[in-house]
Scaffold this motif. Structure first.
Motif, short mmCIF file in Angstrom:
data_model
loop_
_atom_site.label_atom_id
_atom_site.label_comp_id
_atom_site.label_asym_id
_atom_site.label_seq_id
_atom_site.Cartn_x
_atom_site.Cartn_y
_atom_site.Cartn_z
N LEU A 218 0.85 -1.19 0.00
CA LEU A 218 0.00 0.00 0.00
C LEU A 218 0.89 1.24 0.00
O LEU A 218 1.81 1.35 0.81
N ALA A 219 0.63 2.16 -0.92
CA ALA A 219 1.42 3.39 -1.00
C ALA A 219 0.95 4.37 0.06
O ALA A 219 -0.19 4.83 0.05
N VAL A 220 1.85 4.66 1.00
CA VAL A 220 1.54 5.61 2.09
C VAL A 220 2.71 6.57 2.24
O VAL A 220 3.85 6.23 1.92
N PRO A 221 2.46 7.78 2.74
CA PRO A 221 3.53 8.77 2.85
C PRO A 221 4.60 8.37 3.87
O PRO A 221 4.28 7.86 4.95
N PHE A 222 5.85 8.60 3.49
CA PHE A 222 6.99 8.40 4.39
C PHE A 222 8.02 9.46 4.03
O PHE A 222 8.52 9.47 2.91
N TRP A 279 -5.71 3.90 7.12
CA TRP A 279 -5.48 4.77 8.28
C TRP A 279 -4.41 4.19 9.19
O TRP A 279 -3.52 4.92 9.65
N ILE A 280 -4.48 2.89 9.43
CA ILE A 280 -3.48 2.23 10.27
C ILE A 280 -2.09 2.40 9.68
O ILE A 280 -1.13 2.76 10.39
N MET A 281 -1.96 2.17 8.37
CA MET A 281 -0.66 2.24 7.72
C MET A 281 -0.09 3.66 7.72
O MET A 281 1.10 3.87 7.91
N VAL A 282 -0.96 4.64 7.50
CA VAL A 282 -0.50 6.03 7.50
C VAL A 282 0.02 6.41 8.88
O VAL A 282 1.09 7.01 9.02
N GLU A 283 -0.74 6.08 9.91
CA GLU A 283 -0.32 6.40 11.28
C GLU A 283 0.94 5.65 11.67
O GLU A 283 1.81 6.19 12.36
N MET A 284 1.06 4.41 11.24
CA MET A 284 2.24 3.62 11.54
C MET A 284 3.49 4.25 10.94
O MET A 284 4.51 4.45 11.61
#
Length: 307
Positions: A218-222, A279-284
């Motif tokens: 899943l593409a999430v911001p880092f 949401w979980i992945m973004v917060e993680m």
């Protein structure tokens, strides 16, 4: 069905590689832990950029993405310090049994959270990042007598793979689930999401490292850039109702002593499963980024993180 066979020449190569590894481990174990770690750190700082220039270049490129505001000289300084940390990790891994036998070397700093839930964990997933000596991120589950298992990246050499699993047995008494292939052996179903889900659903505690690039992730911001990340931990937690603990292992100075910080990540359960997982992945990843910013020299910059 019997496992596939490898040729005599290939098997001999594997055995020689294994013998070399055991010889190196034997030499490292002749030295006190701190001495071995210090020597290994200096060796990695000197040799790693020269032996693996591609990985060194990737580390510098990743640092430029994460810290564009920092001068190039400062990013290089962080990169060289990160090589030293990896050198220490290598020596510590070879003496991991001695390290964890010394109760003064590992301290859980999130005492309030740990004390509140350690005796009533239930099904749980621990997610961590390649920080400090990341193998020790599972320690809160060990201290809670939670019998944790973990997902690990397999080694193609079957002799080395079995040895590394045996070496980690006291950190992961619940077992290790392999991701990847081991030559000469069938891939097994334990690598599937279904097996992992069933393990947690039955009350298991599972450790995952969740800061690597995954092309199917899943593409999430880092650090402001989308990074594809495997979301299996978030998906399992959302599906079975398990707890998620985020764990970060930080080295104290340049010693083989560590502080483990844990934070609970709330698992939302709305009508939209996909949005809950995202949401979980973004917060993680937001928390992972914060931890990396606190001690950038302790994160593994040479890993592939962005596409």
């Amino acid at each position: 069905m019997s496992p596939p066979r490898v040729s005599f020449a290939r098997d001999l190569q594997f055995r020689l590689e294994y013998a070399l590894l055991r010889a190196i481990v034997g030499l490292v174990r002749l030295l006190p832990l701190e001495t071995a770690a210090a020597i290994s750190a200096k060796a990695w700082r000197l040799l790693a950029p020269r032996i693996d220039p591609k990985r060194h270049a990737r580390a510098l490129a990743n640092l430029a993405i994460a810290f564009p505001e920092k001068p190039e000289a400062e990013r290089l300084k962080i990169c060289m310090a990160h090589w030293e940390n990896l050198g220490r990790v290598m020596a510590e891994t070879m003496q991991i049994d001695r390290l964890i036998e010394d109760p003064t070397r590992i301290r859980i700093v999130s005492d309030r959270l740990f004390s509140r839930y350690k005796d009533k964990l239930g099904p749980a997933i621990g997610v961590s990042l390649h920080m400090g000596n990341w193998e020790l991120s599972i320690w809160p589950f060990i201290e809670a007598h939670a019998n944790p298992a973990a997902v690990y990246r397999t080694v193609n050499n079957p002799y080395i793979d079995r040895y590394l699993r045996w070496q980690r047995r006291n950190l992961y008494p619940g077992g290790l689930f392999g991701r990847g292939k081991v030559e000469g052996e069938h891939g097994d179903d334990q690598k599937t999401a279904r097996i992992l889900t069933d393990f947690v659903r039955r009350g298991g505690r599972l450790g995952l490292v969740c800061d690597l690039y995954d092309r199917k992730g899943l593409a999430v911001p880092f650090f402001g850039e989308d990074a594809k990340t495997q979301a299996i931990g978030a998906m399992i937690a959302r599906r079975v109702g398990s707890r998620i603990w985020m764990s970060c292992c930080k080295r104290v100075g340049t010693s083989s002593r560590f502080e483990i910080e844990i934070k609970e990540l709330r698992v939302p359960r709305t009508h939209n499963i996909g949005e809950d997982v995202r949401w979980i992945m973004v917060e993680m990843q937001k928390q992972f980024e914060a931890w990396v910013r606190e001690a950038p020299e302790q994160w593994m910059w040479g890993n592939r993180r962005w596409s």
